[in-house]
Write an enzyme that holds these catalytic residues in place. Sequence first.
Site, short mmCIF file in Angstrom:
data_model
loop_
_atom_site.label_atom_id
_atom_site.label_comp_id
_atom_site.label_asym_id
_atom_site.label_seq_id
_atom_site.Cartn_x
_atom_site.Cartn_y
_atom_site.Cartn_z
N LYS A 169 44.50 52.84 18.15
CA LYS A 169 45.65 52.46 18.97
C LYS A 169 45.30 51.24 19.80
O LYS A 169 44.45 51.30 20.68
CB LYS A 169 46.07 53.60 19.91
CG LYS A 169 47.45 53.32 20.49
CD LYS A 169 47.71 53.96 21.82
CE LYS A 169 47.32 53.14 23.00
NZ LYS A 169 48.02 51.86 23.20
N GLU A 244 33.80 53.95 27.07
CA GLU A 244 33.32 52.67 27.60
C GLU A 244 34.30 52.24 28.67
O GLU A 244 35.40 51.81 28.37
CB GLU A 244 33.24 51.63 26.47
CG GLU A 244 32.25 51.98 25.38
CD GLU A 244 30.80 51.95 25.85
OE1 GLU A 244 30.51 51.47 26.96
OE2 GLU A 244 29.94 52.46 25.11
N CYS A 278 34.66 43.55 31.12
CA CYS A 278 34.12 44.74 31.79
C CYS A 278 32.80 44.42 32.48
O CYS A 278 32.53 44.89 33.58
CB CYS A 278 33.95 45.87 30.79
SG CYS A 278 33.07 45.38 29.30
N GLU A 380 37.21 47.60 41.14
CA GLU A 380 36.85 46.77 39.99
C GLU A 380 37.84 45.61 39.92
O GLU A 380 38.99 45.78 39.51
CB GLU A 380 36.92 47.57 38.67
CG GLU A 380 36.43 46.71 37.52
CD GLU A 380 36.75 47.23 36.12
OE1 GLU A 380 37.64 48.09 35.97
OE2 GLU A 380 36.10 46.74 35.18
P1 NAD Z 1 43.59 51.17 30.29
O1 NAD Z 1 42.72 52.34 30.60
O2 NAD Z 1 44.83 50.99 31.08
O3 NAD Z 1 44.04 51.18 28.76
C1 NAD Z 1 43.11 51.24 27.70
C2 NAD Z 1 43.79 51.85 26.48
O4 NAD Z 1 44.10 53.21 26.77
C3 NAD Z 1 45.11 51.19 26.10
O5 NAD Z 1 45.25 51.16 24.70
C4 NAD Z 1 46.14 52.13 26.71
O6 NAD Z 1 47.40 52.07 26.09
C5 NAD Z 1 45.47 53.47 26.48
N1 NAD Z 1 45.91 54.56 27.38
C6 NAD Z 1 46.53 54.46 28.59
N2 NAD Z 1 46.78 55.69 29.07
C7 NAD Z 1 46.33 56.58 28.16
C8 NAD Z 1 46.30 58.02 28.10
N3 NAD Z 1 46.82 58.77 29.07
N4 NAD Z 1 45.75 58.60 27.01
C9 NAD Z 1 45.20 57.86 26.01
N5 NAD Z 1 45.21 56.49 26.02
C10 NAD Z 1 45.76 55.87 27.09
O7 NAD Z 1 42.64 49.88 30.40
P2 NAD Z 1 43.06 48.34 30.26
O8 NAD Z 1 43.75 47.92 31.51
O9 NAD Z 1 43.72 48.14 28.95
O10 NAD Z 1 41.61 47.64 30.15
C11 NAD Z 1 40.88 47.21 31.25
C12 NAD Z 1 39.77 48.18 31.56
O11 NAD Z 1 38.92 48.35 30.41
C13 NAD Z 1 38.84 47.71 32.67
O12 NAD Z 1 38.55 48.79 33.52
C14 NAD Z 1 37.59 47.26 31.91
O13 NAD Z 1 36.41 47.24 32.69
C15 NAD Z 1 37.55 48.25 30.82
N6 NAD Z 1 36.72 47.79 29.70
C16 NAD Z 1 35.51 48.39 29.46
C17 NAD Z 1 34.68 47.93 28.43
C18 NAD Z 1 33.35 48.57 28.14
O14 NAD Z 1 32.85 48.38 27.04
N7 NAD Z 1 32.78 49.32 29.06
C19 NAD Z 1 35.11 46.86 27.64
C20 NAD Z 1 36.33 46.27 27.90
C21 NAD Z 1 37.14 46.75 28.93
#
Ligand code: NAD
Length: 476
Positions: A169, A244, A278, A380
């Site tokens: 997804k 992650e 991230c 963050e």
């Molecule tokens: P997010 O958590 O809002 O969304 C991530 C994904 O999860 C999206 O596809 C979203 O649609 C889905 N999602 C949202 N709610 C959900 C639920 N209840 N159940 C299942 N899936 C759900 O994050 P974002 O704003 O898209 O990304 C930014 C974040 O990602 C930052 O915190 C960043 O640090 C982190 N990040 C971490 C890494 C790593 O490898 N550690 C890499 C890239 C980004």
Amino acid sequence: MKMHINGKSVEAYSGESFDIMNPATGEIIDRVPKGTENDAAMAVEAASSAFSGWASTSPQQRAGILYKAAGIVRQRKDELAVLLTREQGKPFAESKNEIEGFANVLEYYCGLASSFHGDFIPVPQNGYSFTIKKPLGVCAAIIPWNMPALIMAWKISPALIAGNTLVLKPASNTPLTNLTLASILSEAGLPPGVLNIVTGSGEVVGESLVKSPQVKKISFTGEARTGKRVAELAAGGMKRVTLELGGSDPMIVCDDANLETAVSGALRGRLYNCGQTCTAVKRLFVFESVAEGFIKKLEASIRNLRVGNGLHENIDMGPLNNCRQWEYIKELVADVEEKNEGRIVAGGRVPEGSAYSRGYFFEPTLVVDVPRESRLLKEEVFGPVLPVVQVKNLEEAIEEANNTCYGLGASIWTKNIDRVRTGCEQLNAGIIWVNQHLKVAPEAPFGGTGESGIGKENGPDALSEYLDLKTIMLKI
Ligand code: NAD
């Protein structure tokens, strides 16, 4: 574009769709199906039906297909990079790097295809034991919008080489590159159902995938808060998870560091992808004795950066990816000014002019004299704002650096080997850089501690996350 289920491009079961917008221009560039529980279930069913066939191919056969796909991706690199910039906002050069990164990761796991196997273990009292490694079955991958192509590769490459099938997804605002990459994998010969992409919201499609009894493992990348929700739901089915999550990486600049290199490292570390990485440098700690000169250099360099549409030439930084992030950064910087939570010495505003009027632009921003309780250090900050804090020595720097719930990355900038050793030993993070920040490689494990998550991407460790170890005990 349409969803990718069972090797076909399909509309949502409901017939509904939603817009994908260019964050630099506000222009609607495409529409994608608004998937629901039904679409998630169809994709899981397709992945489930494809599993036994895919698992019974040899790892080398799987690698042949993935390797071919990597070749097509390289040939179509420029076209894919334009698409990525249009939906995500990052400068074209960064998009090209990311597309190359996708191909590199795919090829790296193809190289591991011949080398993963179990062990032979002699056991006492005339017995033998050995282990075999089996794929898990249907896996789900849920990914964010900041690096959609690279993170897709981090998940699909080890999962598919190991013999699993997958439903991915994408983030709601960056599905186009993911869908195009999935069609390239089909063109390279990936059988229908082995990789499926369902577009839609996290709450509906994401949660349906996590809850599905047929899904054996979830690999999630995103915010810590969402990761906790995913972990809670996964616990109900005792599923394997890789999480992650977010980070608040510290960068420590010691008094013996090469300050020129540290300045360029800080700018790249903070502002790459408009600060939406991230492992971006989210808190900078500099020794008091060199702080004045270092901050002057940083200020001069940050003022020279050019913000604009990532598809235009000579651009250093694009817009933020979405309205929510843009509003958050504007509010955070306004808060710094109102509550005296530091002194803004560069940037701090939405740039003016017609080139910026329809996008989510924000100036690269440098904030100094930041108090320890500031939101800039506690949250963050996923955007182009760099807070700088002065510290007396390494001991204080490490104490401040570790004062966070996160533990993704950290960097130490020094020529002194004792300081390097102390930093590597004492900083709480899954990855420590020395005299650099941000670099990742398919060969090197990547992942955090604390609220930055569980499990690893990259390296042979990530392959193990998609394999079940079965122990056989023989009495002969
Ligand atoms: P997010 O958590 O809002 O969304 C991530 C994904 O999860 C999206 O596809 C979203 O649609 C889905 N999602 C949202 N709610 C959900 C639920 N209840 N159940 C299942 N899936 C759900 O994050 P974002 O704003 O898209 O990304 C930014 C974040 O990602 C930052 O915190 C960043 O640090 C982190 N990040 C971490 C890494 C790593 O490898 N550690 C890499 C890239 C980004």
